[in-house]
Design an enzyme around this catalytic site. Structure first.
Site, PDB file in Angstrom:
ATOM      1  N   ILE A   1       3.578  -1.219   4.487  1.00 39.70           N
ATOM      2  CA  ILE A   1       2.889   0.027   4.821  1.00 39.70           C
ATOM      3  C   ILE A   1       3.901   1.168   4.767  1.00 39.70           C
ATOM      4  O   ILE A   1       5.004   1.046   5.302  1.00 39.70           O
ATOM      5  CB  ILE A   1       2.236  -0.031   6.217  1.00 39.70           C
ATOM      6  CG1 ILE A   1       1.291  -1.236   6.332  1.00 39.70           C
ATOM      7  CG2 ILE A   1       1.487   1.269   6.517  1.00 39.70           C
ATOM      8  CD1 ILE A   1       0.104  -1.208   5.413  1.00 39.70           C
TER       9      ILE A   1
ATOM     10  N   VAL B   1       8.324  -1.764   6.175  1.00 33.78           N
ATOM     11  CA  VAL B   1       8.090  -0.326   6.162  1.00 33.78           C
ATOM     12  C   VAL B   1       8.548   0.228   4.815  1.00 33.78           C
ATOM     13  O   VAL B   1       9.702   0.039   4.415  1.00 33.78           O
ATOM     14  CB  VAL B   1       8.871   0.376   7.299  1.00 33.78           C
ATOM     15  CG1 VAL B   1       8.567   1.873   7.294  1.00 33.78           C
ATOM     16  CG2 VAL B   1       8.531  -0.253   8.644  1.00 33.78           C
ATOM     17  N   LYS B   2       7.634   0.911   4.126  1.00 35.51           N
ATOM     18  CA  LYS B   2       7.989   1.548   2.856  1.00 35.51           C
ATOM     19  C   LYS B   2       8.483   2.967   3.140  1.00 35.51           C
ATOM     20  O   LYS B   2       7.801   3.740   3.804  1.00 35.51           O
ATOM     21  CB  LYS B   2       6.778   1.599   1.924  1.00 35.51           C
ATOM     22  CG  LYS B   2       6.310   0.238   1.439  1.00 35.51           C
ATOM     23  CD  LYS B   2       5.108   0.361   0.517  1.00 35.51           C
ATOM     24  CE  LYS B   2       5.457   1.065  -0.780  1.00 35.51           C
ATOM     25  NZ  LYS B   2       4.301   1.155  -1.704  1.00 35.51           N
ATOM     26  N   ILE B   3       9.663   3.279   2.608  1.00 38.72           N
ATOM     27  CA  ILE B   3      10.269   4.589   2.852  1.00 38.72           C
ATOM     28  C   ILE B   3      10.741   5.175   1.517  1.00 38.72           C
ATOM     29  O   ILE B   3      11.543   4.547   0.819  1.00 38.72           O
ATOM     30  CB  ILE B   3      11.459   4.475   3.822  1.00 38.72           C
ATOM     31  CG1 ILE B   3      11.008   3.863   5.158  1.00 38.72           C
ATOM     32  CG2 ILE B   3      12.096   5.840   4.041  1.00 38.72           C
ATOM     33  CD1 ILE B   3      12.142   3.635   6.152  1.00 38.72           C
TER      34      ILE B   3
ATOM     35  N   THR C   1       0.864  -1.178   0.000  1.00 33.89           N
ATOM     36  CA  THR C   1       0.000   0.000   0.000  1.00 33.89           C
ATOM     37  C   THR C   1       0.903   1.232   0.000  1.00 33.89           C
ATOM     38  O   THR C   1       2.108   1.134   0.165  1.00 33.89           O
ATOM     39  CB  THR C   1      -0.900   0.059   1.248  1.00 33.89           C
ATOM     40  OG1 THR C   1      -0.083   0.255   2.406  1.00 33.89           O
ATOM     41  CG2 THR C   1      -1.727  -1.203   1.410  1.00 33.89           C
TER      42      THR C   1
END
Length: 229
Positions: free
Chosen positions: A58, A92-94, A27
């Site tokens: 996320i 974790v999307k960064i 997402t």
């Protein structure tokens, strides 16, 4: 290869998860807003839809280093009651901004799993991999606005291979099945695909026509719709 769904549509995710071998769901803030629901309610539903073995990605919303790290620690523990425990299948999307690259490096030290996102060049992705990002998400279709996006992703695959880097390329931002096809053919490790493009990959009018012909011929010959009487 890992096949991942890029969506927050719970019903479509459920259906595709039953139809296909799905590794997980990605997402981003825009995708979550399209649900017209509170974001964390959607995330909770995603946790219920996915098995413990499937991956969930996320993205952080804050853009400062401190803010990214605060949200990264929270996201990494979403599937655990104990906030100090990092779930191995929670990522974790960064984005690969200056602050984001710094945060990816810090997350590596803390054992937080990361996906580097908003990537527009193979070089950005490679630097994120050096900082410890486990997944790299080049925006394939958007990269086509600046050149040959598909070829740039292929270059990244080769750059990681020849340098023996463990990061996986998880190509994103697809608008058609051709882009997905070309990268699978190139040996990409993962793709994250919107539901509509996945349905296009599954469905073909010729298949429906063929099944209809089988049924008609069988009915004419045996006057039934089952294999046995």
């Amino acid at each position: 290869m890992e096949l991942i769904i890029d969506s927050s549509n719970i019903e479509q995710i459920k259906e595709l998860n039953e139809l296909l071998t799905i590794t997980g769901v990605t997402t981003n803030p825009t995708i979550l807003t399209k649900s017209n629901r509170e974001a964390m309610d959607v995330v909770k539903d995603l946790c219920e839809v996915l098995s413990e073995e499937q991956l969930l990605f996320i993205q952080t919303v804050q853009t400062s280093f401190e803010g990214i790290m605060e949200e990264a620690k929270m996201i990494s523990s979403i599937r655990n009651k104990n906030i100090s425990i990092r779930n191995k299948n929670m990522y974790v999307k960064i984005p690969v901004t200056h602050e984001g690259l710094r945060a990816i490096k810090e997350c590596k030290k803390l054992g937080i799993h990361t996906l580097a996102t908003a990537i527009y060049t193979a070089d950005q992705a490679f630097l994120a991999a050096m900082n410890g990002a486990e997944y790299l998400a080049p925006y394939t279709n958007r990269m086509c606005n600046y050149g040959d996006g598909v070829q740039n992703v292929k270059d990244l695959i080769e750059m990681l291979r020849v340098n023996h880097m463990p990061a996986k390329v998880i190509a994103a931002s697809f608008k058609n099945t051709y882009q997905v096809h070309e990268l699978i053919k190139a040996g990409i490790q993962a793709v994250t695909v919107p539901c509509d493009v996945l349905y296009q990959m599954i469905d073909h009018p010729g298949t429906k026509i063929a099944v209809g012909e089988f049924s008609v011929n069988w009915q004419r010959a045996y006057n039934r719709n089952t294999l046995e009487k």
